[in-house]
Design an enzyme around this catalytic site. Structure first.
Site, PDB file in Angstrom:
ATOM      1  N   LYS A 126      -3.808   4.889   7.971  1.00 20.86           N
ATOM      2  CA  LYS A 126      -4.988   5.436   7.315  1.00 20.86           C
ATOM      3  C   LYS A 126      -6.192   4.540   7.598  1.00 20.86           C
ATOM      4  CE  LYS A 126      -5.803   4.373   2.833  1.00 20.86           C
ATOM      5  NZ  LYS A 126      -6.096   2.975   2.447  1.00 20.86           N
ATOM      6  N   LYS A 154       7.722   2.988  -0.605  1.00 19.11           N
ATOM      7  CA  LYS A 154       8.144   2.310  -1.839  1.00 19.11           C
ATOM      8  C   LYS A 154       9.402   2.985  -2.384  1.00 19.11           C
ATOM      9  CE  LYS A 154       3.359   1.115  -3.003  1.00 19.11           C
ATOM     10  NZ  LYS A 154       3.291  -0.307  -2.713  1.00 19.11           N
ATOM     11  N   ASP A 207     -10.215   5.551  -0.383  1.00 18.07           N
ATOM     12  CA  ASP A 207      -9.206   4.530  -0.121  1.00 18.07           C
ATOM     13  C   ASP A 207      -7.850   4.892  -0.740  1.00 18.07           C
ATOM     14  OD1 ASP A 207      -8.548   1.939   0.947  1.00 18.07           O
ATOM     15  OD2 ASP A 207      -8.610   1.114  -1.080  1.00 18.07           O
ATOM     16  N   HIS A 228      -2.614   7.964  -1.106  1.00 13.73           N
ATOM     17  CA  HIS A 228      -1.553   7.421  -1.959  1.00 13.73           C
ATOM     18  C   HIS A 228      -1.341   8.233  -3.253  1.00 13.73           C
ATOM     19  CE1 HIS A 228      -1.933   4.296   0.868  1.00 13.73           C
ATOM     20  NE2 HIS A 228      -2.823   3.548   0.254  1.00 13.73           N
TER      21      HIS A 228
HETATM   22  C1  BG6 Z   1      -4.322   0.304   0.726  1.00 14.73           C
HETATM   23  C2  BG6 Z   1      -5.766   0.225   0.307  1.00 14.73           C
HETATM   24  O1  BG6 Z   1      -4.077   1.482   1.429  1.00 14.73           O
HETATM   25  O2  BG6 Z   1      -3.514   0.258  -0.438  1.00 14.73           O
HETATM   26  C3  BG6 Z   1      -6.030  -1.030  -0.481  1.00 14.73           C
HETATM   27  O3  BG6 Z   1      -6.599   0.263   1.452  1.00 14.73           O
HETATM   28  C4  BG6 Z   1      -5.079  -1.126  -1.651  1.00 14.73           C
HETATM   29  O4  BG6 Z   1      -7.375  -1.080  -0.933  1.00 14.73           O
HETATM   30  C5  BG6 Z   1      -3.649  -0.923  -1.196  1.00 14.73           C
HETATM   31  O5  BG6 Z   1      -5.225  -2.405  -2.221  1.00 14.73           O
HETATM   32  C6  BG6 Z   1      -2.724  -0.820  -2.382  1.00 14.73           C
HETATM   33  O6  BG6 Z   1      -1.407  -0.866  -1.945  1.00 14.73           O
HETATM   34  P1  BG6 Z   1      -0.263  -1.427  -2.868  1.00 14.73           P
HETATM   35  O7  BG6 Z   1       0.980  -1.214  -2.066  1.00 14.73           O
HETATM   36  O8  BG6 Z   1      -0.576  -2.873  -3.130  1.00 14.73           O
HETATM   37  O9  BG6 Z   1      -0.328  -0.610  -4.118  1.00 14.73           O
END
Ligand code: BG6
Length: 505
Positions: A162, A196, A249, A254
């Protein structure tokens, strides 16, 4: 634990992984530690090699030495000489400019040598850990150099990081550009949330048990809350974040993965397209927030200075590479509805932000109250509702809240929690979150990767909000001190519906 299933995975196919942008952080922090864990679990083929590419000119020898240092720092499991020596000998480096056709000729020659030395059978997958403006170009050039064509039973795949597009139009254009030269089946759009464990467990939890599915709908569920809060600020990524913001982001990628896995219908099989068809239907059923609804259904915030875990934190506008008058949001809360038969009338509240008090990702399913207040003559006038929380990180597990009688002669009801923690049952498995995704790509299973239609559906939902936000710059930024739970408007979003965010301790 009464039953335990062991990982029955076989080693992946012989192949070469080609990493573009290999001198960046992702390679040393995640990709090499993940590949190392796969090697340790015997999930890599013995006929495996890695070709790293980057703008820096360095030699294979020097690169191997560098990586040998990095792995000591970033490995999630013990690094043994035996496995590392085996691994190190299959790492190659080639420097060059991804815009130049010559570079791809050199890459092609190197790959031919690597095939000879390691028996990798001309199966290649390319990991694009580079700036998004080069995604299209690299895939085109690889194709022009004959490196993406699948002939004689070889496979060729491309993993794309991404951000996939900046909005609906650019995501569509990028999909079209890439699909002009390679097939959708060869494209693996990665979203590391799907690596995850607890996210993957959502499918097992919902569809591997008979208990939950009958109540997983509008009749029993009042609403769903999805939280992804981070304690970190933007750190050194101000330049990127200024063009992205919390919405781009985190939300269409996500958080929408979490929404789709929570809300999807049971797939007809665990085939990649069967699962993704159902996820895609959910994403298409999310009603886009209309321009006139943005004020009441979307909240944006930006952190000012404050205290995070007892440490002083700068305001976002004071961070490196950030404009002192920046209008970029570091916090988003949304109220979404999934307009289908199962979910009509059940709001999905989403929130994510940087520099919040705790790092937590979770999905809370809030059930409706019991239909009859049977205990009203006993002094109990309000029952707590049942709530199921799927904890994704940092603790992984599931907990269920229900009411129980507090022992004693008077009728009193207390809310108790039944907790399942992954670690108690399965111990801790050293993981970077990338192992499964890399392995799946090597065996050709795209279930945990985003399809073009899913990416576009995600952008379609948030695009009207982005448009309104762009047209009406925020006047109140910064509107939450670092180390607090976001702007007060986020609380009001739920208060208007007579609800509140689940307090996270
Ligand atoms: C990334 C984002 O895709 O995911 C970041 O660009 C963010 O800004 C991160 O901190 C969070 O990932 P995780 O696995 O720490 O929840």
């Amino acid at each position: 634990m009464s039953e335990q299933s062991q990982n029955s995975g076989k080693p992946a196919d012989p192949c070469v992984m080609v990493i573009f942008g290999a001198t960046g952080d992702l390679t040393k922090r995640k990709l090499f530690p993940a590949l190392y864990n796969l090697a340790k679990s015997n999930l890599l083929s013995r006929e495996f090699a890695i070709v790293c590419t980057g703008r820096t000119e360095t030699t294979t020898e020097a690169f191997r030495e560098q990586i040998s240092q990095d792995i000591k720092k970033f490995a999630t499991s013990e690094v043994t000489d035996e496995i590392w020596d085996w691994f190190k000998q299959r790492i190659y480096y080639i420097g060059g400019d991804v815009k130049s056709a010559d570079f791809y000729q050199k890459l092609r020659e190197l790959l031919a040598q690597v095939d000879q030395s390691h028996g990798t059978r001309r199966n290649y997958f390319y990991y694009l850990a580079i700036a998004p403006q080069f995604f299209g170009e690299v895939v085109r050039q690889l194709t022009a150099a004959g490196l993406t064509q699948e002939e004689n039973n070889q496979w060729r795949r491309v993993i794309i990081e991404k951000p996939f597009g900046h909005d609906l139009e650019s995501a569509r254009a990028l999909n079209a550009e890439i699909r002009q030269v390679i097939d959708e089946r060869q494209i693996y759009r990665i979203d590391h949330y799907l690596g995850k464990e607890t996210v993957q467990n959502l499918l097992v939890f919902r569809f591997g048990n008979g208990l939950f599915e009958p109540i997983w709908n509008r009749r029993y569920i009042d609403h769903v809350q999805i939280t992804a809060s981070e304690t970190v600020g933007v750190e050194k990524r101000g330049g990127y974040y200024e063009t992205s913001g919390a919405m781009r982001d985190m939300i269409p990628n996500h958080l929408f993965q979490l929404v789709s896995l929570t809300a999807m219908e049971p797939p007809i099989s665990f085939d990649a397209n069967a699962v993704r068809d159902e996820q895609s239907k959910v994403l298409h059923a999310i009603a886009p927030i209309l321009p006139e609804e943005v004020l009441t259904r979307a909240v944006r915030g930006q952190y000012g200075e404050g205290l995070v875990k007892g440490e002083k934190a700068l305001g976002y506008r004071q961070e490196e590479q950030v404009s002192p008058t920046s209008a970029t949001e570091t916090y988003v809360a949304l109220k979404l509805t999934v307009d289908n038969w199962r979910w009509a009338g059940v709001p999905f509240y989403l929130r994510t932000g940087k520099h919040l008090p705790k790092r937590v990702t979770e999905i809370a399913i809030q059930f409706k109250s019991a239909p009859l207040m049977l205990f009203r003559d006993t002094g109990i006038d309000r029952l707590r509702t049942n709530r199921l929380v799927i904890h994704i990180q940092p603790d992984e597990g599931i907990s269920l809240r229900f009411g129980a009688k507090i022992p004693g002669p008077i009728m009193r009801i207390g809310a108790v929690e039944m907790d399942f923690n992954y670690i108690d049952y399965f111990g801790s498995v050293p993981s970077t979150g990338y192992e499964r995704l890399l392995y799946d790509c090597m065996v050709g299973d795209a279930t945990l990767f985003q399809r073009a239609d899913m990416v576009e559906a995600g952008w379609r939902v948030i695009e009207p909000v982005l448009d309104v936000w762009k047209a009406l710059p925020p006047r109140s930024f910064p509107n939450y001190p670092a180390g607090t739970w976001g702007p007060k408007e986020a609380d009001e979003l739920l208060e208007r519906d007579g609800r509140e965010w689940r307090p996270i301790e």
